[in-house]
Scaffold this motif. Structure first.
Motif, PDB file in Angstrom:
ATOM      1  N   PRO A  39       0.820  -1.210   0.000  1.00  0.00           N
ATOM      2  CA  PRO A  39       0.000   0.000   0.000  1.00  0.00           C
ATOM      3  C   PRO A  39       0.855   1.262   0.000  1.00  0.00           C
ATOM      4  O   PRO A  39       1.998   1.246   0.453  1.00  0.00           O
ATOM      5  N   GLN A  40       0.268   2.330  -0.507  1.00  0.00           N
ATOM      6  CA  GLN A  40       0.963   3.605  -0.615  1.00  0.00           C
ATOM      7  C   GLN A  40       0.471   4.574   0.457  1.00  0.00           C
ATOM      8  O   GLN A  40      -0.676   4.513   0.875  1.00  0.00           O
ATOM      9  N   GLY A  41       1.346   5.482   0.868  1.00  0.00           N
ATOM     10  CA  GLY A  41       0.977   6.525   1.821  1.00  0.00           C
ATOM     11  C   GLY A  41       1.283   6.139   3.255  1.00  0.00           C
ATOM     12  O   GLY A  41       1.842   5.080   3.533  1.00  0.00           O
ATOM     13  N   ASN A  42       0.921   7.023   4.152  1.00  0.00           N
ATOM     14  CA  ASN A  42       1.139   6.812   5.578  1.00  0.00           C
ATOM     15  C   ASN A  42       0.116   5.837   6.136  1.00  0.00           C
ATOM     16  O   ASN A  42      -1.032   5.818   5.703  1.00  0.00           O
ATOM     17  N   LEU A  43       0.535   5.064   7.108  1.00  0.00           N
ATOM     18  CA  LEU A  43      -0.354   4.121   7.778  1.00  0.00           C
ATOM     19  C   LEU A  43      -1.038   4.801   8.951  1.00  0.00           C
ATOM     20  O   LEU A  43      -0.391   5.464   9.753  1.00  0.00           O
ATOM     21  N   MET A  44      -2.339   4.658   9.016  1.00  0.00           N
ATOM     22  CA  MET A  44      -3.116   5.080  10.180  1.00  0.00           C
ATOM     23  C   MET A  44      -3.771   3.837  10.750  1.00  0.00           C
ATOM     24  O   MET A  44      -4.211   2.965   9.996  1.00  0.00           O
ATOM     25  N   SER A  45      -3.845   3.737  12.063  1.00  0.00           N
ATOM     26  CA  SER A  45      -4.539   2.613  12.686  1.00  0.00           C
ATOM     27  C   SER A  45      -5.452   3.158  13.770  1.00  0.00           C
ATOM     28  O   SER A  45      -5.096   4.103  14.471  1.00  0.00           O
ATOM     29  N   PHE A  46      -6.650   2.567  13.875  1.00  0.00           N
ATOM     30  CA  PHE A  46      -7.612   3.077  14.842  1.00  0.00           C
ATOM     31  C   PHE A  46      -8.700   2.055  15.119  1.00  0.00           C
ATOM     32  O   PHE A  46      -8.982   1.176  14.299  1.00  0.00           O
ATOM     33  N   TRP A  47      -9.303   2.174  16.292  1.00  0.00           N
ATOM     34  CA  TRP A  47     -10.479   1.389  16.679  1.00  0.00           C
ATOM     35  C   TRP A  47     -11.714   2.169  16.285  1.00  0.00           C
ATOM     36  O   TRP A  47     -11.758   3.391  16.441  1.00  0.00           O
ATOM     37  N   GLU A  48     -12.720   1.492  15.785  1.00  0.00           N
ATOM     38  CA  GLU A  48     -13.986   2.161  15.511  1.00  0.00           C
ATOM     39  C   GLU A  48     -14.702   2.380  16.836  1.00  0.00           C
ATOM     40  O   GLU A  48     -14.615   1.553  17.742  1.00  0.00           O
TER      41      GLU A  48
END
Length: 95
Positions: A39-48
Motif C-alpha cells: 500500500p501507498q501513503g502513511n499508515l493510520m490505525s484506529f479502533w472504531e
C-alpha cells in the motif's frame, strides 16, 4: 488466564487473521496483497468507536482498521471467549 491470542476475523475476506506481518496479524489474502502490491501513503490505525456486531451473549465486537491511502485492512475482534464462558457458567443466587 489463557496464552491463546484473541480471535480476529478479516471483515473483507471473512476469514481468520492468522498471518503475521510487520503491521500485525492479517488474513492470508490481505497478507498476499501487502507483500505483492504494498500500500501507498502513511499508515493510520484506529479502533472504531461503535460496536460492529454483537455475540449471542450480547457482548460487543469492535473493529480495528489499518488504513493507507489506497488500501484498508479492517478486522473484527471477538470478545475474550474464556471470560464469556466463565461468566455464563457461574450459578447465580437469588436469595
Amino acid at each position: 488466564m489463557s496464552n491463546e491470542p484473541k480471535k480476529t476475523i478479516c471483515l473483507e475476506h471473512q476469514c481468520a487473521e492468522d498471518q503475521a506481518t510487520p503491521f500485525g496479524m492479517v488474513c492470508p489474502q490481505c497478507k498476499r496483497r501487502l507483500y505483492t502490491n504494498p500500500p501507498q501513503g502513511n499508515l493510520m490505525s484506529f479502533w472504531e468507536s461503535q460496536p460492529v456486531a454483537f455475540t449471542l451473549d450480547r457482548e460487543p465486537c469492535f473493529a480495528y482498521s489499518l488504513m493507507w491511502e489506497d488500501y484498508r485492512v479492517r478486522s473484527i475482534h471477538l470478545p475474550d471467549q474464556e471470560a464469556t464462558a466463565r461468566e455464563s457458567s457461574e450459578i447465580e443466587s437469588h436469595s
